[in-house]
Design an enzyme around this catalytic site. Structure first.
Site, PDB file in Angstrom:
ATOM      1  N   GLY A 218       0.748  -1.069   0.065  1.00  0.00           N
ATOM      2  CA  GLY A 218       0.201  -0.006   0.096  1.00  0.00           C
ATOM      3  C   GLY A 218       1.011   1.231  -0.157  1.00  0.00           C
ATOM      4  N   ASN A 219       0.152   2.310   0.216  1.00  0.00           N
ATOM      5  CA  ASN A 219       0.932   3.729   0.449  1.00  0.00           C
ATOM      6  C   ASN A 219       0.392   4.461   1.383  1.00  0.00           C
ATOM      7  OD1 ASN A 219      -1.162   5.423  -0.978  1.00  0.00           O
ATOM      8  ND2 ASN A 219      -0.977   4.080  -2.433  1.00  0.00           N
TER       9      ASN A 219
END
Ligand code: C5P
Length: 411
Positions: A218-219
């Site tokens: 993810g980020n």
């Protein structure tokens, strides 16, 4: 400027003191109207000392001067913080049974409200409908935020922090009073309804690509800038679809919310919504790659301590696909979050990305360990389709959102 601060009866009334102080310190003439219920939480002397003016509470005091008319007519801006569910309902109906609601009906000034209540009250269908009515009437709604509530519980409903309310209110005041000094198109008091009848689709947050049932790639995107764009578009009369991937802030009431997890889900949602969209703003941080296969059981550590290799495959570039498809006049805006510290190099990266994506505008912002994604403010450069700078803005994410919409609306 003359700012009327309405304080209604919720425990967050103590935080209204910070809002009032913020305005006073910036040199504004602040007049407080506290409801009877507000004075059960914070005393009259506190409001008078902080605002440096006598406070007003009673509709039947000073009747000879017709005070609600006098105060309402003199206000350049009205800010109600906290705004209880009860006051919000009265405002939506146009009721006038106390000095504050009378003043609101008299005034033609912009109105900013900061709701504060328990999650259940905020999510109640009556409150949702009342907020939608106020948005239609161009009230600016700031918050509520999510977090610890009055009791031991937590959730959405906390009043926004005083600094955020003051900043949002002053940005409304600035836009309604004087042309902005920043570079690029500016907007006047008539603009709040300039997106009326338009369908704006905004993506926000960051996608998560699963590796196994418990892990993902993810980020750190919080979704704040995308949500602010959705909120600003609602404030300007648009119908808004917010496609949200793991946003950390509450979506604005009044937007149609579509929650997605992965890039492929986002692609499906945005493609569906695009059919009726006039404007698409791709603010979400979409993963460029996803694991080639998703394990059905949790990936285990090996006994050999050998490095673990994960094969990634490329995700579709949704923005490029949307831009290349038949447009039917719709405006498409992409975002470029870059870590490049040098401004010229950042611009070049943005221009190259714009050419690859083929969108109408690209909003470049610098991100890093502590800038961009999770912060409350942002600094952006907006390019048009030929790579020229059309606007630069910095400030809280709601005012940056409005500057972006100014460019799109002026098209
Ligand atoms: O290439 P990059 O990820 O930096 O591009 C950012 C822009 O492209 C954003 O507007 C983002 O929403 C969009 N994007 C996309 N599909 C992807 C990756 C990014 O639409 N797979």
């Amino acid at each position: 400027m003359t700012i009327v601060v309405g304080v209604t009866g919720g425990i967050a009334a103590y935080k209204a003191v910070g809002v009032i102080r913020g305005f006073v310190l910036q040199g504004h003439d602040v007049h407080v109207i506290a409801t009877e219920a507000a004075l059960r939480f914070v005393g009259r002397p506190t409001f008078e000392a902080i605002s440096r003016n006598p406070i007003n509470t009673d509709l039947y005091e000073g009747v000879a001067q017709v005070r609600h008319v006098a105060i309402g007519q003199s206000a350049d801006l009205i800010v109600i913080a906290p705004a209880t569910a009860n006051t919000i309902a009265k405002l939506a109906l146009g009721l006038a049974d106390d000095l504050l609601t009378n003043t609101v009906l008299v005034s033609t000034a912009p109105i900013v409200i900061a709701p504060a209540m328990h999650t259940e009250m905020w999510q109640n269908a009556a409150t949702v409908a009342n907020i939608a009515i106020l948005r239609e009437r161009r009230f600016t709604i700031v918050g509520p935020a999510s977090g610890q509530l009055t009791g031991t519980d937590s959730g959405v409903g906390r009043m926004e922090e005083p600094e955020a309310i003051t900043a949002a209110a002053l940005s409304v005041l600035e836009k309604s009073a004087v042309p902005e000094r920043a570079e690029g198109p500016t907007r006047t008091a008539e603009a709040p309804g300039d997106l009326s009848g338009k369908h704006v689709v905004v993506t926000a947050g960051g996608t998560r690509e699963p590796l196994d049932p418990v892990r993902f790639l993810g980020n750190r995107s919080s979704g704040r800038q995308g949500v602010a764009i959705a909120q600003a578009a609602l404030n300007r009369g648009a119908t808004v679809t917010l496609i949200a991937a793991h946003i950390e802030v509450h979506p604005p009431a009044g937007a149609t919310l579509v929650e997605v997890a992965t890039a492929l889900e986002l692609q499906r949602a945005v493609t569906d919504a695009a059919a009726s969209a006039d404007i698409i703003v791709m603010a979400a941080a979409v993963a460029d790659y996803r694991p080639a296969s998703v394990q059905q059981a949790k990936i285990k550590k090996t006994e050999t301590h050998a490095p673990l290799n994960i094969e990634l495959v490329e995700n579709p570039d949704i923005l490029a696909e949307l831009s290349a498809a038949e447009r039917h006049g719709r405006v498409i805006v992409g975002f470029a979050a870059e870590t490049e510290p040098d401004t010229d190099a950042l611009l070049t990266l943005g221009q190259q990305k714009l050419a690859r994506k083929g969108c109408d505008y690209l909003v470049i912002n610098r991100v890093g360990w502590s800038t961009g994604f999770v912060s409350e403010s942002n600094e952006i450069i907006m390019l048009d389709s030929s790579g020229d700078i059309v606007m630069k803005a910095s400030g809280d994410k709601l005012s940056v959102a409005d500057r972006i919409l100014d460019v799109i609306a002026s098209r």
